[in-house]
Design a protein around this motif. Sequence first.
Motif, PDB file in Angstrom:
ATOM      1  N   THR A  95       4.332  26.895 -19.609  1.00 54.72           N
ATOM      2  CA  THR A  95       5.041  25.579 -18.957  1.00 54.72           C
ATOM      3  C   THR A  95       6.406  25.845 -19.093  1.00 54.72           C
ATOM      4  O   THR A  95       7.048  26.310 -20.008  1.00 54.72           O
ATOM      5  CB  THR A  95       4.613  24.146 -19.588  1.00 54.72           C
ATOM      6  N   ALA A  96       7.277  25.216 -18.014  1.00 52.62           N
ATOM      7  CA  ALA A  96       8.618  25.319 -18.142  1.00 52.62           C
ATOM      8  C   ALA A  96       9.130  23.754 -17.997  1.00 52.62           C
ATOM      9  O   ALA A  96       8.512  22.905 -17.442  1.00 52.62           O
ATOM     10  CB  ALA A  96       9.138  25.896 -16.924  1.00 52.62           C
ATOM     11  N   SER A  97       9.947  23.315 -18.808  1.00 54.91           N
ATOM     12  CA  SER A  97      10.492  22.086 -19.324  1.00 54.91           C
ATOM     13  C   SER A  97      11.908  22.060 -19.399  1.00 54.91           C
ATOM     14  O   SER A  97      12.498  23.009 -19.989  1.00 54.91           O
ATOM     15  CB  SER A  97       9.515  21.214 -20.222  1.00 54.91           C
ATOM     16  N   LEU A  98      12.553  20.908 -19.297  1.00 53.54           N
ATOM     17  CA  LEU A  98      14.194  20.670 -19.933  1.00 53.54           C
ATOM     18  C   LEU A  98      14.045  19.711 -20.909  1.00 53.54           C
ATOM     19  O   LEU A  98      13.255  18.631 -20.829  1.00 53.54           O
ATOM     20  CB  LEU A  98      14.538  19.916 -18.447  1.00 53.54           C
ATOM     21  N   LEU A  99      14.718  20.276 -21.841  1.00 49.59           N
ATOM     22  CA  LEU A  99      15.098  19.400 -23.093  1.00 49.59           C
ATOM     23  C   LEU A  99      16.604  18.889 -23.140  1.00 49.59           C
ATOM     24  O   LEU A  99      17.556  19.800 -22.700  1.00 49.59           O
ATOM     25  CB  LEU A  99      14.695  20.293 -24.184  1.00 49.59           C
ATOM     26  N   THR A 100      17.086  17.675 -23.319  1.00 51.13           N
ATOM     27  CA  THR A 100      18.083  17.328 -23.229  1.00 51.13           C
ATOM     28  C   THR A 100      18.637  16.491 -24.664  1.00 51.13           C
ATOM     29  O   THR A 100      17.685  15.578 -25.046  1.00 51.13           O
ATOM     30  CB  THR A 100      18.582  16.047 -22.094  1.00 51.13           C
ATOM     31  N   ALA A 101      19.283  16.719 -25.301  1.00 51.29           N
ATOM     32  CA  ALA A 101      19.790  16.162 -26.568  1.00 51.29           C
ATOM     33  C   ALA A 101      20.404  14.799 -26.390  1.00 51.29           C
ATOM     34  O   ALA A 101      20.617  14.265 -25.199  1.00 51.29           O
ATOM     35  CB  ALA A 101      21.240  17.037 -26.959  1.00 51.29           C
ATOM     36  N   ALA A 102      20.031  13.957 -27.363  1.00 48.06           N
ATOM     37  CA  ALA A 102      20.064  12.403 -27.115  1.00 48.06           C
ATOM     38  C   ALA A 102      21.585  12.180 -27.554  1.00 48.06           C
ATOM     39  O   ALA A 102      22.360  12.882 -28.375  1.00 48.06           O
ATOM     40  CB  ALA A 102      19.225  11.766 -28.452  1.00 48.06           C
ATOM     41  N   HIS A 103      22.116  10.981 -26.834  1.00 48.20           N
ATOM     42  CA  HIS A 103      23.161  10.549 -27.196  1.00 48.20           C
ATOM     43  C   HIS A 103      24.708  11.482 -27.058  1.00 48.20           C
ATOM     44  O   HIS A 103      25.385  11.318 -27.772  1.00 48.20           O
ATOM     45  CB  HIS A 103      23.642   9.788 -28.570  1.00 48.20           C
ATOM     46  N   ARG A 165      25.400  23.527 -24.652  1.00 44.63           N
ATOM     47  CA  ARG A 165      24.073  23.588 -25.161  1.00 44.63           C
ATOM     48  C   ARG A 165      23.576  21.984 -25.699  1.00 44.63           C
ATOM     49  O   ARG A 165      22.663  21.736 -26.645  1.00 44.63           O
ATOM     50  CB  ARG A 165      24.246  23.997 -26.613  1.00 44.63           C
ATOM     51  N   ARG A 166      23.791  21.149 -24.712  1.00 41.81           N
ATOM     52  CA  ARG A 166      23.246  19.782 -24.641  1.00 41.81           C
ATOM     53  C   ARG A 166      22.034  19.690 -24.016  1.00 41.81           C
ATOM     54  O   ARG A 166      21.229  18.806 -24.100  1.00 41.81           O
ATOM     55  CB  ARG A 166      24.214  18.804 -23.889  1.00 41.81           C
ATOM     56  N   LYS A 167      21.758  20.855 -23.003  1.00 43.23           N
ATOM     57  CA  LYS A 167      20.352  21.097 -22.215  1.00 43.23           C
ATOM     58  C   LYS A 167      19.910  22.292 -22.585  1.00 43.23           C
ATOM     59  O   LYS A 167      20.487  23.203 -22.512  1.00 43.23           O
ATOM     60  CB  LYS A 167      20.699  20.569 -20.749  1.00 43.23           C
ATOM     61  N   ALA A 168      18.586  22.272 -22.388  1.00 41.65           N
ATOM     62  CA  ALA A 168      17.941  23.719 -22.836  1.00 41.65           C
ATOM     63  C   ALA A 168      16.762  23.801 -21.774  1.00 41.65           C
ATOM     64  O   ALA A 168      15.954  22.745 -21.717  1.00 41.65           O
ATOM     65  CB  ALA A 168      17.578  23.944 -24.130  1.00 41.65           C
ATOM     66  N   LEU A 169      16.265  24.925 -21.410  1.00 44.62           N
ATOM     67  CA  LEU A 169      15.175  25.107 -20.746  1.00 44.62           C
ATOM     68  C   LEU A 169      14.220  25.561 -21.804  1.00 44.62           C
ATOM     69  O   LEU A 169      14.394  26.642 -22.362  1.00 44.62           O
ATOM     70  CB  LEU A 169      15.330  26.248 -19.651  1.00 44.62           C
ATOM     71  N   VAL A 170      12.981  25.203 -21.622  1.00 38.49           N
ATOM     72  CA  VAL A 170      12.131  25.356 -22.581  1.00 38.49           C
ATOM     73  C   VAL A 170      10.783  25.677 -22.189  1.00 38.49           C
ATOM     74  O   VAL A 170      10.148  25.167 -21.237  1.00 38.49           O
ATOM     75  CB  VAL A 170      11.720  24.149 -23.631  1.00 38.49           C
ATOM     76  N   PHE A 171      10.348  27.150 -22.311  1.00 32.58           N
ATOM     77  CA  PHE A 171       9.021  27.703 -21.994  1.00 32.58           C
ATOM     78  C   PHE A 171       8.164  27.690 -23.209  1.00 32.58           C
ATOM     79  O   PHE A 171       8.281  27.849 -24.353  1.00 32.58           O
ATOM     80  CB  PHE A 171       9.398  29.254 -21.596  1.00 32.58           C
ATOM     81  N   THR A 172       6.830  27.016 -22.921  1.00 32.77           N
ATOM     82  CA  THR A 172       5.763  26.892 -23.770  1.00 32.77           C
ATOM     83  C   THR A 172       4.526  27.650 -23.487  1.00 32.77           C
ATOM     84  O   THR A 172       4.032  27.111 -22.693  1.00 32.77           O
ATOM     85  CB  THR A 172       5.407  25.478 -24.054  1.00 32.77           C
TER      86      THR A 172
END
Length: 223
Positions: A95-103, A165-172
């Motif tokens: 899967t490919a998803s987007l991860l965004t750091a909080a605040h 580096r506030r956002k990252a593409l995550v492959f799982t």
Amino acid sequence: MNEINDLGVEMQFGVPPFRLVLPPGWVRHVPTNAAQQEDVRKASAIFMQAGRPDLDAEFRTMMAQVNQVMRNTKVFAVYRQQDVPMEELLPLSITASLLTAAHGENLDGWVTEAFRLRGAVFLDDHVKHIVRWVTEAKRPPGASSIDGVGGRTITYVVPVPGTQRRKALVFTSTIVIPDGDVLPAEVLDELALLSDSIVSTFAWERVAEEDAVPAVSPAEAAG
């Protein structure tokens, strides 16, 4: 086969266009409930017609695991096999998803923790824009649902350029072991190698890769 994420993904998730090279028989799916249910229905009909309820159960287990991941993350693509001979069907999906750091923070602390506590490494020591770690899971005794199904999960983190580096593409990558089955260690390792090979073809289309760590790497800071 080159796969490139579409404009809709860029507009909705803020993920710039990127490409992956998929092996023969692999395709990208849009992760909607209707699409997932239709895929399961088609596959189930093929497996049952061929007298392979074991493969039907394996496929359903894998898709349930994928659905569980999608419920908990901003998944926008699923990569897996389609229309391949049954004997070539692998219990692997990505899967490919987007991860965004909080605040408004960045993800440096999360990545640092992965190096310190999860055994994270760079997918390629010479190219430090993809961080990788492995999680092994065993099904709890007596568990009757998909939660806690056994297998191996491989996480890959790629910072989105221009976001500090506030956002990252995550492959799982999920390697599922259906209840009651045993996969030899060498088979698990081969599936993990296939996963690594696919993700290693990742490249941004219009922007340059950025390192997944600050100037001083988490590995050095941990030492």
